[in-house]
Motif scaffolding. Structure first.
Motif, PDB file in Angstrom:
ATOM      1  N   LYS A 426       0.217  -1.908   0.096  1.00  0.00           N
ATOM      2  CA  LYS A 426      -0.196  -0.349   0.271  1.00  0.00           C
ATOM      3  C   LYS A 426       0.816   1.379  -0.065  1.00  0.00           C
ATOM      4  CE  LYS A 426      -3.654   2.612   2.612  1.00  0.00           C
ATOM      5  NZ  LYS A 426      -3.158   3.155   2.227  1.00  0.00           N
ATOM      6  N   GLN A 427       1.911   1.129   0.925  1.00  0.00           N
ATOM      7  CA  GLN A 427       3.278   1.677   1.053  1.00  0.00           C
ATOM      8  C   GLN A 427       3.398   2.926  -0.697  1.00  0.00           C
ATOM      9  OE1 GLN A 427       3.605   4.842   3.452  1.00  0.00           O
ATOM     10  NE2 GLN A 427       4.346   6.079   1.830  1.00  0.00           N
ATOM     11  N   ALA A 428       4.009   1.175  -1.177  1.00  0.00           N
ATOM     12  CA  ALA A 428       4.674   1.633  -2.556  1.00  0.00           C
ATOM     13  C   ALA A 428       3.786   1.879  -3.823  1.00  0.00           C
ATOM     14  CB  ALA A 428       5.189  -0.024  -3.139  1.00  0.00           C
ATOM     15  N   LEU A 429       2.366   1.411  -3.615  1.00  0.00           N
ATOM     16  CA  LEU A 429       1.747   2.473  -4.458  1.00  0.00           C
ATOM     17  C   LEU A 429       1.011   3.904  -4.505  1.00  0.00           C
ATOM     18  CD1 LEU A 429      -0.264   1.175  -6.866  1.00  0.00           C
ATOM     19  CD2 LEU A 429      -1.699   1.023  -5.354  1.00  0.00           C
ATOM     20  N   ASP A 430       1.062   3.792  -2.724  1.00  0.00           N
ATOM     21  CA  ASP A 430       1.021   5.327  -2.476  1.00  0.00           C
ATOM     22  C   ASP A 430       1.572   6.069  -3.514  1.00  0.00           C
ATOM     23  OD1 ASP A 430      -1.573   5.421  -1.640  1.00  0.00           O
ATOM     24  OD2 ASP A 430      -1.030   5.017   0.813  1.00  0.00           O
ATOM     25  N   ASN A 431       3.079   5.735  -3.176  1.00  0.00           N
ATOM     26  CA  ASN A 431       4.448   6.460  -3.960  1.00  0.00           C
ATOM     27  C   ASN A 431       4.318   6.505  -5.112  1.00  0.00           C
ATOM     28  OD1 ASN A 431       5.212   6.570  -1.006  1.00  0.00           O
ATOM     29  ND2 ASN A 431       6.160   5.107  -0.800  1.00  0.00           N
ATOM     30  N   ALA A 432       3.956   5.697  -5.875  1.00  0.00           N
ATOM     31  CA  ALA A 432       3.947   5.346  -6.908  1.00  0.00           C
ATOM     32  C   ALA A 432       2.466   6.694  -7.653  1.00  0.00           C
ATOM     33  CB  ALA A 432       3.973   4.342  -7.766  1.00  0.00           C
ATOM     34  N   ARG A 433       2.017   6.938  -7.159  1.00  0.00           N
ATOM     35  CA  ARG A 433       0.199   7.662  -7.237  1.00  0.00           C
ATOM     36  C   ARG A 433       1.027   9.018  -6.600  1.00  0.00           C
ATOM     37  NH1 ARG A 433      -4.001   5.058  -8.976  1.00  0.00           N
ATOM     38  NH2 ARG A 433      -4.537   2.855  -8.038  1.00  0.00           N
ATOM     39  N   ALA A 434       1.707   9.386  -6.006  1.00  0.00           N
ATOM     40  CA  ALA A 434       2.370  11.006  -5.208  1.00  0.00           C
ATOM     41  C   ALA A 434       3.069  11.093  -6.556  1.00  0.00           C
ATOM     42  CB  ALA A 434       3.036  10.744  -4.858  1.00  0.00           C
ATOM     43  N   LEU A 435       3.736   9.935  -7.180  1.00  0.00           N
ATOM     44  CA  LEU A 435       5.039  10.820  -8.185  1.00  0.00           C
ATOM     45  C   LEU A 435       4.782  10.483  -9.782  1.00  0.00           C
ATOM     46  CD1 LEU A 435       7.827   8.013  -7.606  1.00  0.00           C
ATOM     47  CD2 LEU A 435       7.860  10.017  -7.181  1.00  0.00           C
ATOM     48  N   GLY A 436       2.799  10.401  -9.396  1.00  0.00           N
ATOM     49  CA  GLY A 436       2.827  10.957 -11.051  1.00  0.00           C
ATOM     50  C   GLY A 436       2.395   9.130 -12.052  1.00  0.00           C
ATOM     51  N   VAL A 437       1.722   8.259 -11.689  1.00  0.00           N
ATOM     52  CA  VAL A 437       1.721   6.944 -12.240  1.00  0.00           C
ATOM     53  C   VAL A 437       0.074   6.768 -12.334  1.00  0.00           C
ATOM     54  CG1 VAL A 437       1.244   4.604 -11.979  1.00  0.00           C
ATOM     55  CG2 VAL A 437       3.973   5.356 -11.152  1.00  0.00           C
ATOM     56  N   GLU A 438      -0.395   6.498 -13.781  1.00  0.00           N
ATOM     57  CA  GLU A 438      -1.274   6.545 -14.590  1.00  0.00           C
ATOM     58  C   GLU A 438      -1.711   4.778 -14.318  1.00  0.00           C
ATOM     59  OE1 GLU A 438      -1.316   7.952 -18.192  1.00  0.00           O
ATOM     60  OE2 GLU A 438      -0.426  10.552 -17.769  1.00  0.00           O
ATOM     61  N   ASP A 439      -3.051   5.032 -13.466  1.00  0.00           N
ATOM     62  CA  ASP A 439      -3.782   4.284 -13.525  1.00  0.00           C
ATOM     63  C   ASP A 439      -3.307   3.048 -14.812  1.00  0.00           C
ATOM     64  OD1 ASP A 439      -5.215   4.459 -11.825  1.00  0.00           O
ATOM     65  OD2 ASP A 439      -7.049   5.444 -12.398  1.00  0.00           O
ATOM     66  N   SER A 440      -3.064   3.095 -16.245  1.00  0.00           N
ATOM     67  CA  SER A 440      -2.721   2.370 -16.808  1.00  0.00           C
ATOM     68  C   SER A 440      -1.918   1.290 -16.506  1.00  0.00           C
ATOM     69  CB  SER A 440      -2.525   2.711 -18.294  1.00  0.00           C
ATOM     70  OG  SER A 440      -0.857   3.965 -18.217  1.00  0.00           O
ATOM     71  N   LEU A 441      -0.614   1.656 -15.684  1.00  0.00           N
ATOM     72  CA  LEU A 441       0.402   1.046 -15.623  1.00  0.00           C
ATOM     73  C   LEU A 441       0.417   0.440 -13.752  1.00  0.00           C
ATOM     74  CD1 LEU A 441       2.930   0.583 -15.866  1.00  0.00           C
ATOM     75  CD2 LEU A 441       3.943   2.121 -14.802  1.00  0.00           C
ATOM     76  N   VAL A 442      -0.519   0.853 -13.004  1.00  0.00           N
ATOM     77  CA  VAL A 442      -1.136   0.190 -12.037  1.00  0.00           C
ATOM     78  C   VAL A 442      -2.136  -1.319 -12.280  1.00  0.00           C
ATOM     79  CG1 VAL A 442      -2.421   0.784 -10.122  1.00  0.00           C
ATOM     80  CG2 VAL A 442      -0.955   2.646 -10.668  1.00  0.00           C
ATOM     81  N   GLU A 443      -2.799  -1.059 -13.432  1.00  0.00           N
ATOM     82  CA  GLU A 443      -3.559  -2.408 -13.385  1.00  0.00           C
ATOM     83  C   GLU A 443      -3.210  -3.409 -14.338  1.00  0.00           C
ATOM     84  OE1 GLU A 443      -6.894   0.162 -15.160  1.00  0.00           O
ATOM     85  OE2 GLU A 443      -7.960   0.638 -12.905  1.00  0.00           O
ATOM     86  N   PHE A 444      -1.303  -2.875 -14.354  1.00  0.00           N
ATOM     87  CA  PHE A 444      -1.547  -4.078 -16.056  1.00  0.00           C
ATOM     88  C   PHE A 444      -0.530  -5.360 -15.170  1.00  0.00           C
ATOM     89  CE2 PHE A 444       2.882  -5.569 -17.934  1.00  0.00           C
ATOM     90  CZ  PHE A 444       1.683  -5.507 -19.318  1.00  0.00           C
TER      91      PHE A 444
END
Length: 542
Positions: A426-444
């Protein structure tokens, strides 16, 4: 100079003499003469004219002709060599586009400049024909040994007469500080034969590993007959070399056969290579065993192979370390070249200290993340658990074999490990989203939150960014720079991603984005499978 009846026959005699001297076709020399005479005639009649010369191969008579070609009205550009259909009717019956009108013109008087120019043309054509002849003669001899005589030395490069041509032994292809004088005999390996517009086409080498292999083939009949095979060669030219051999006949010792009676066979090779010391090593399909052989005369205590990284760790007794490494690292360097592996040599004490450090690091990890005391954490490490994922998702029975662990304790351990991993994700995903990661990559599919965070830190934030990555950029790899293997770190390499996995994921992303047609991928896969099947059948037939 005019082409008169008095010197017509002399043209053919000259062509024959030049062809015999240069060992080329006389017809090529005559063609060169025709071209040179045509060039001289153009300087007399006009450069825009299409003047051609034909020399009779029997009488030597030279005939000068002017050629004009019929072209379309709108394509007429050169009035001296082209004319239209209307203009051609004055000279031809029913002319058509593409027809040629040929008329004989008087021979030209060749002045001194024209004669010199003609001579240069002939010499150039003869040189080209000589190079072509030399290339055709030697192109199939690349990869063999040749004997020659030294002609001269130019800027450290040795020019060698190899009979019917010249070859060059470049400075970096000579052994050590070899020096040669004119007419010295020289034996070398033909490394390459190639066409070049000028200069030498045949390149020799005395430092190539293949040179040593070919020398052994000449000295050892069993190698020539195919009973013994040379599997690998590594050289430090002029100093030391290692050669790996295998016998396909159980009754023949490959090492003994290469050494010969009282070392006669290997000594012949050593003498040719300026005293280069040669270690003859038995080949083994098992890489760790082969490496132990390759490091001789040093004794090896233990070998740990990392096949994916192409790296191997070798543990030796303290007193054997200098012997294993060799003078200036020569022994381990040659062993590395022979096995095509990166070799890390350490003493038993260093290996023990490293293992102890790893043990302490894993113990600390379990103590901190699972809230265990030191003794319990050490039990987990001793049982082979290396990370939290193994504790969290292993079969419960594998935890129950640990002394003092019952079913309740095992379930509690797994619950703590899973809770910690979920919190980390959860912490890693929050950090990634804070860096601007889009859902297209998160859902891959296939990427963990920690992987997504690592990609985001490397500015890979969308599925499109991911699809443009190369497999080695994700999984890492090795490249060879100046003969040394250099490590390329991959973004997802710390997560254990292989090149095959990275390649598959990148291709999947490209398919999802519509960059690649899945049907084409399937066709390529079927083609590869078919080729593999053909190779397998060919090997079976052999």
């Amino acid at each position: 100079m005019a082409i008169t009846s008095a010197n017509q026959l002399e043209l053919l005699q000259t062509a024959e003499a030049v062809a015999r001297e240069k060992m080329i076709d006389p017809g090529l020399v005559v063609e060169a003469m025709e071209e040179s005479l045509a060039r001289a005639a153009k300087s007399r009649y006009g450069a825009e004219m299409d003047i051609r010369v034909s020399i009779d191969r029997k009488t030597g008579k030279a005939t000068f002709t002017r050629v004009r070609t019929v072209v379309e009205d709108e394509e007429l550009e050169n009035y001296q060599a082209e004319f239209t259909v209307e203009q051609a009717k004055q000279y031809m019956e029913s002319p058509a586009v593409g027809d040629q009108f040929v008329e004989e013109v008087p021979p030209v008087e060749m002045g001194r400049i024209a004669a010199q120019s003609a001579k240069q043309v002939i010499l150039q054509k003869v040189r080209e024909a000589e190079r072509d002849r030399q290339y055709e003669e030697f192109k199939d001899r690349a990869g063999t040994i040749i004997n020659g005589l030294v002609k001269r030395e130019e800027f450290g490069n040795v020019i060698v007469d190899i009979g019917g041509g010249e070859a060059v032994l470049r400075r970096n292809d000579k052994i050590g500080r070899e020096s040669y004088r004119p007419n010295d005999r020289l034996r070398a390996y033909i490394r390459e034969v190639r066409r070049e517009p000028r200069g030498h086409q045949i390149f020799l080498s005395r430092t190539a590993p293949e040179f040593m292999a070919e020398l052994f083939k000449m000295e050892v009949p069993e190698i020539y007959d195919g009973i013994i095979d040379i599997k690998a060669v590594a050289r430090d030219p002029g100093s030391r070399a290692k050669i790996a051999v295998i016998s396909y006949d159980n009754s023949i010792d490959p090492v003994g056969a290469c050494v010969g009676m009282r070392g006669s066979r290997v000594q012949a090779v050593v003498n040719e290579l300026q005293g280069e010391k040669i270690d003859i090593i038995p080949w083994n399909e098992d890489q760790p065993t082969f490496l132990v052989n390759a490091l001789q005369p040093a004794e090896v205590s233990k070998v740990v192979l990392d096949e994916e990284a192409g790296k191997i760790e070798v543990v030796v007794p303290e007193e054997q370390l200098s012997l294993a490494i060799g003078r200036r690292g020569q022994n381990v360097r040659l062993a590395s070249q022979l096995t095509n592996l990166d070799i890390d040599i350490m003493t038993e004490a260093e290996e023990s200290a490293r293992r102890q450090k790893e043990f302490e690091a894993r113990t600390g990890l379990f103590m901190e993340t699972l809230d265990l005391d030191e003794f319990f954490a050490q039990l987990l490490v001793s049982e082979g658990f290396r990370n939290l994922e193994e504790v969290a998702y292993v079969e419960l029975d594998e935890l129950l074999v640990i002394d003092g662990v019952d079913e309740g304790t095992a379930q509690e351990l797994q619950a703590r490990a899973r809770d910690y991993l979920e919190a980390q994700a959860k912490q890693a995903l929050d950090n990634a989203r804070a860096l601007g990661v889009e859902d297209s990559l998160v859902e891959f599919e296939g990427l963990s939150p920690q992987m997504i965070e690592a990609l985001a830190k490397d500015d890979v934030k969308t599925l499109e960014d991911f699809a443009t990555c190369a497999d080695w950029e994700l999984a890492g790899g090795w490249t060879t720079v100046d003969g040394e293997r250099v490590k390329d770190d991959g973004i997802l390499e710390p997560f254990g991603m292989s090149l095959e996995e990275a390649q598959s994921m990148v291709m999947t992303a490209r398919v999802l984005l519509g960059w690649v047609d899945p049907a084409e991928l399937e066709a390529d896969d079927e083609e590869v499978e078919a080729e593999d099947g053909e190779e397998t059948n060919a090997e079976a037939g052999a």
